[in-house]
Design a protein around this motif. Structure first.
Motif, short mmCIF file in Angstrom:
data_model
loop_
_atom_site.label_atom_id
_atom_site.label_comp_id
_atom_site.label_asym_id
_atom_site.label_seq_id
_atom_site.Cartn_x
_atom_site.Cartn_y
_atom_site.Cartn_z
N THR A 1 33.61 -95.55 6.69
CA THR A 1 34.09 -94.25 6.36
C THR A 1 34.56 -94.49 4.69
OG1 THR A 1 34.60 -93.12 8.39
CG2 THR A 1 35.54 -92.21 6.09
N LYS B 1 36.16 -93.17 -10.46
CA LYS B 1 37.64 -92.94 -9.85
C LYS B 1 38.19 -94.29 -9.33
CE LYS B 1 36.92 -88.01 -8.81
NZ LYS B 1 36.97 -87.11 -7.63
N LEU C 1 30.59 -93.30 -8.61
CA LEU C 1 29.68 -92.58 -9.10
C LEU C 1 30.66 -91.71 -9.95
CD1 LEU C 1 27.01 -91.56 -6.38
CD2 LEU C 1 26.80 -93.32 -8.38
N ASP C 2 31.90 -91.24 -9.39
CA ASP C 2 32.71 -90.46 -10.15
C ASP C 2 33.78 -91.06 -11.09
OD1 ASP C 2 31.41 -88.36 -8.73
OD2 ASP C 2 32.96 -88.37 -7.23
N GLN D 1 40.41 -82.18 3.60
CA GLN D 1 39.37 -82.12 4.11
C GLN D 1 39.10 -82.69 5.80
OE1 GLN D 1 36.42 -83.46 1.25
NE2 GLN D 1 36.48 -81.48 0.15
N ARG E 1 33.64 -97.36 3.03
CA ARG E 1 32.60 -97.65 2.34
C ARG E 1 31.99 -96.54 1.71
NH1 ARG E 1 30.23 -102.83 2.94
NH2 ARG E 1 31.20 -102.78 5.19
N GLN E 2 31.83 -95.29 2.49
CA GLN E 2 31.07 -94.26 1.95
C GLN E 2 31.93 -93.55 0.87
OE1 GLN E 2 30.65 -91.58 5.32
NE2 GLN E 2 29.25 -93.07 6.52
N VAL E 3 33.29 -93.67 1.00
CA VAL E 3 34.21 -93.00 0.10
C VAL E 3 34.16 -93.63 -1.25
CG1 VAL E 3 36.78 -92.62 -0.66
CG2 VAL E 3 35.91 -92.04 1.45
N ASN F 1 31.67 -95.71 -2.39
CA ASN F 1 30.21 -95.49 -3.01
C ASN F 1 30.38 -94.33 -3.94
OD1 ASN F 1 29.27 -97.87 -2.05
ND2 ASN F 1 28.26 -97.03 -0.30
N GLN F 2 30.72 -93.22 -3.24
CA GLN F 2 30.80 -91.84 -3.96
C GLN F 2 31.86 -91.85 -5.06
OE1 GLN F 2 29.03 -88.99 -3.41
NE2 GLN F 2 30.14 -88.43 -5.48
N SER F 3 32.88 -92.64 -4.72
CA SER F 3 34.00 -92.72 -6.03
C SER F 3 33.46 -93.46 -7.00
CB SER F 3 35.37 -93.17 -5.38
OG SER F 3 35.84 -92.18 -4.50
#
Length: 410
Positions: free
Chosen positions: A336, A349, A346-347, A163, A338-340, A342-344
């Motif tokens: 970047t 991971k 939620l998942d 990506q 930190r964003q990864v 936060n999203q992970s």
């Protein structure tokens, strides 16, 4: 052999990633060689490239003379093995000396951490400051920044995210030998030019390749110790540190959980020589049921220079589910990353390791600000000691690591 390796590696991709392009024929390819079978096989993969060569780093030469002056220094034995491999492969090799850098950037900081009662990991510092720090400076000056590929024999992988096109550090294909934990502090800027081909193989496959090519180090045992002590056990390591750290005796105690009363059971030579969770060889009154069995370090009281011991390997005091990290260094851009994270989260991971080769530990909650990172774990873990590095992962990707400053139960 190279084409066979490439076929194996092609079938071992990680979802969401593609491989680095392979070096072109006339690219500069530098293989960091330690004399072991892993880096020897990595060298064999590139031995046919016209501008490929090996480099051996001499980082330490003092410990063997302290332990046994009659023995050949380990770095001399290793350098001879590197030369044998180079001669066998018709592969040029050179030796560089980074002892002073290792002493200043790795060894002295380690001693200071031990003096403070912490449990440091010098191998992580060596990778950061020497193997991927000073060596890189040396190669940049010699070949030009970014004008070469650096190849190592580590069991880890570098791949490009489909990506974003970013180069990420990933766990090894072979989990029994994964070394990504030890690489969690290396500079992210080296990743686009870093190759770790052994990370795509199993150890038996590496040995098989080495035997097929009749590499002189094919049967050389794996190194199990810290570089300046060698294949050592805990007791020998403590004997080594006695040459550098002062003896500061203190009490070995138990604390009554109800009255908080202390009982002294013995004396230690230095709080630095113990770590949380370590078994303590101390004589306790085995005739009394309250004291039967093995005893372990439950806590180190730095202010009073005391070691608190608890009965049983699985004593509740040894288990914590919350930890704070200081000096967390992301393996990439901080915003970047930190964003990864936060999203992970939620998942579900995100996981951690505070030791190499341990089963990944799922993170329930993670908070990260300029001063520290705090992590709440899904399950309590045994013997998380201040001073240990804690590596944070998303699935198999290394996000970075920091130093455990404190732990508790929440």
């Amino acid at each position: 052999m190279l084409s066979r390796y490439q076929r194996l590696a092609h079938n071992r991709l990680v979802e969401g990633y593609v491989r680095h392009k392979f070096p072109s024929k006339f690219d500069n390819v530098i293989v960091a060689m330690s004399s072991g079978v892993d880096s020897s096989v990595a060298a064999a993969l590139f031995a046919g490239f016209p501008n490929a060569r090996g480099v051996y780093m001499q980082n330490w030469s003092k410990s063997q003379s302290l332990n046994d002056p009659s023995k050949e220094l380990c770095y001399e034995r290793d350098w001879k093995d590197v030369c044998k491999v180079g001669s066998h492969l018709n592969f040029p090799v050179e030796r560089v000396n980074f002892e002073q850098d290792y002493w200043i950037d790795v060894f002295e900081p380690m001693l200071k951490q031990y003096e403070c009662g912490y449990t440091p990991n010098p191998d992580i510092g060596c990778n950061r400051f020497v193997k991927f720090g000073k060596l890189r400076e040396h190669l940049d000056a010699k070949l030009g920044p970014g004008n070469y590929w650096l190849v190592t024999g580590h069991y880890a992988r570098v791949m490009k995210a489909t990506q974003t096109g970013e180069a990420h550090l990933l766990r090894s294909f072979y989990p029994e030998k994964d070394q990504s934990y030890y690489l969690s502090q290396i500079p992210a800027s080296i990743l686009p030019q870093l190759l770790m081909p052994v990370g795509d193989l199993t150890k038996p496959e590496v040995r098989q390749f080495a035997h097929e090519l009749q590499i002189p180090t094919a049967d050389k045992p794996d190194s199990q110790g810290i570089c300046f002590v060698g294949n050592s056990q805990h007791g020998k390591f403590n004997k080594f540190l006695e040459h550098y750290l002062p003896s500061q005796k203190g009490n070995i105690i138990t604390i009554d959980p109800e009255s908080a009363e202390k009982t002294v059971w013995g004396e230690h030579e230095g709080i630095w020589s113990y770590t949380v969770g370590q078994k303590v060889g101390i004589s306790m009154p085995q005739g009394d049921p309250r004291y039967q069995g093995a005893w372990y370090v439950g806590e180190k009281l730095l202010d009073t220079n005391e070691i608190v011991i608890v009965r049983g390997r699985d004593h509740p005091v040894l288990y914590r589910n919350f930890l704070e990290l200081k000096n967390f260094m992301p393996l990439g851009d901080q915003d970047t990353t930190r964003q990864v994270v936060n999203q992970s989260m939620l998942d579900g991971k995100v996981s951690i390791q505070y030791r190499s080769l341990q089963t990944p530990i799922r993170v329930k909650n993670l908070q990260w600000n300029a001063e520290k990172m705090t992590l709440l774990l899904e399950k309590s873990q045994r013997a998380m000691a201040p001073g240990q590095y804690c590596c944070v992962y998303i699935n198999d990707r290394v996000l970075g690591s920091g130093i455990i400053s404190s732990t508790c139960v929440k």
